[in-house]
Design a protein around this motif. Structure first.
Motif, mmCIF file in Angstrom:
data_model
loop_
_atom_site.group_PDB
_atom_site.id
_atom_site.type_symbol
_atom_site.label_atom_id
_atom_site.label_comp_id
_atom_site.label_asym_id
_atom_site.label_seq_id
_atom_site.Cartn_x
_atom_site.Cartn_y
_atom_site.Cartn_z
ATOM 1 N N ASP A 1 -6.201 1.540 -0.322
ATOM 2 C CA ASP A 1 -5.616 2.628 -1.099
ATOM 3 C C ASP A 1 -4.096 2.590 -1.034
ATOM 4 O O ASP A 1 -3.507 2.134 -0.052
ATOM 5 N N GLY B 1 -7.804 -0.839 -4.547
ATOM 6 C CA GLY B 1 -7.168 0.302 -3.893
ATOM 7 C C GLY B 1 -6.748 1.389 -4.876
ATOM 8 O O GLY B 1 -6.007 1.139 -5.824
ATOM 9 N N GLN B 2 -7.227 2.604 -4.631
ATOM 10 C CA GLN B 2 -6.920 3.749 -5.487
ATOM 11 C C GLN B 2 -5.476 4.194 -5.281
ATOM 12 O O GLN B 2 -4.982 4.242 -4.165
ATOM 13 N N LYS C 1 -4.822 10.970 -9.203
ATOM 14 C CA LYS C 1 -5.075 9.653 -8.617
ATOM 15 C C LYS C 1 -5.825 8.811 -9.640
ATOM 16 O O LYS C 1 -6.460 9.347 -10.552
ATOM 17 N N GLN D 1 -3.656 0.522 -11.577
ATOM 18 C CA GLN D 1 -4.475 0.036 -10.468
ATOM 19 C C GLN D 1 -5.157 -1.260 -10.891
ATOM 20 O O GLN D 1 -6.173 -1.242 -11.570
ATOM 21 N N THR E 1 0.826 -1.220 0.000
ATOM 22 C CA THR E 1 0.000 0.000 0.000
ATOM 23 C C THR E 1 0.853 1.259 0.000
ATOM 24 O O THR E 1 0.309 2.365 0.034
#
Length: 107
Positions: free
Chosen positions: A42, A73-74, A90, A69, A22
């Motif tokens: 994220d 999770g962004q 993002k 991605q 992460t």
């Protein structure tokens, strides 16, 4: 008249780096590669300061790093002191990607 044609084929291959964490701080080895993140939480990707005190990171003008991605999770990149992002950067949703590039002179 005889015309000679030369056909040149260039294969473009991109290294894919898989990451299930992460948090990641970009390294020189991440440049000109696609980093695929697969995590339900994220993800924060830090673009470190480019200076002589950081031998693990050298982002040169023209270098590109793609952040993909794969999981839920962004991905949100965080800029060091010498990096600038244009807007709120993002990934919008799963299976999307963003690309970071060095345009030189903080562009």
């Amino acid at each position: 008249q005889i015309v000679n044609k030369i056909t040149q084929t260039t294969e473009l291959r991109v290294r894919i780096i898989e990451d299930s964490t992460t948090a990641r701080t970009l390294k020189t080895s991440d440049m000109n590669a696609s980093v695929a993140f697969d995590n339900a939480s994220d993800i924060t990707v830090t673009v470190p300061d480019e200076d002589s005190n950081n031998p693990d990171f050298a982002f040169e003008e023209g270098d590109i790093s793609t952040l993909k991605q794969d999981g839920a999770g962004q991905i949100t990149p965080v800029a060091g002191n010498n990096a600038t992002f244009n807007g709120d950067v993002k990934t919008p949703e799963q299976r999307t990607q963003i690309q970071l590039s060095d345009r030189g002179n903080n562009n």
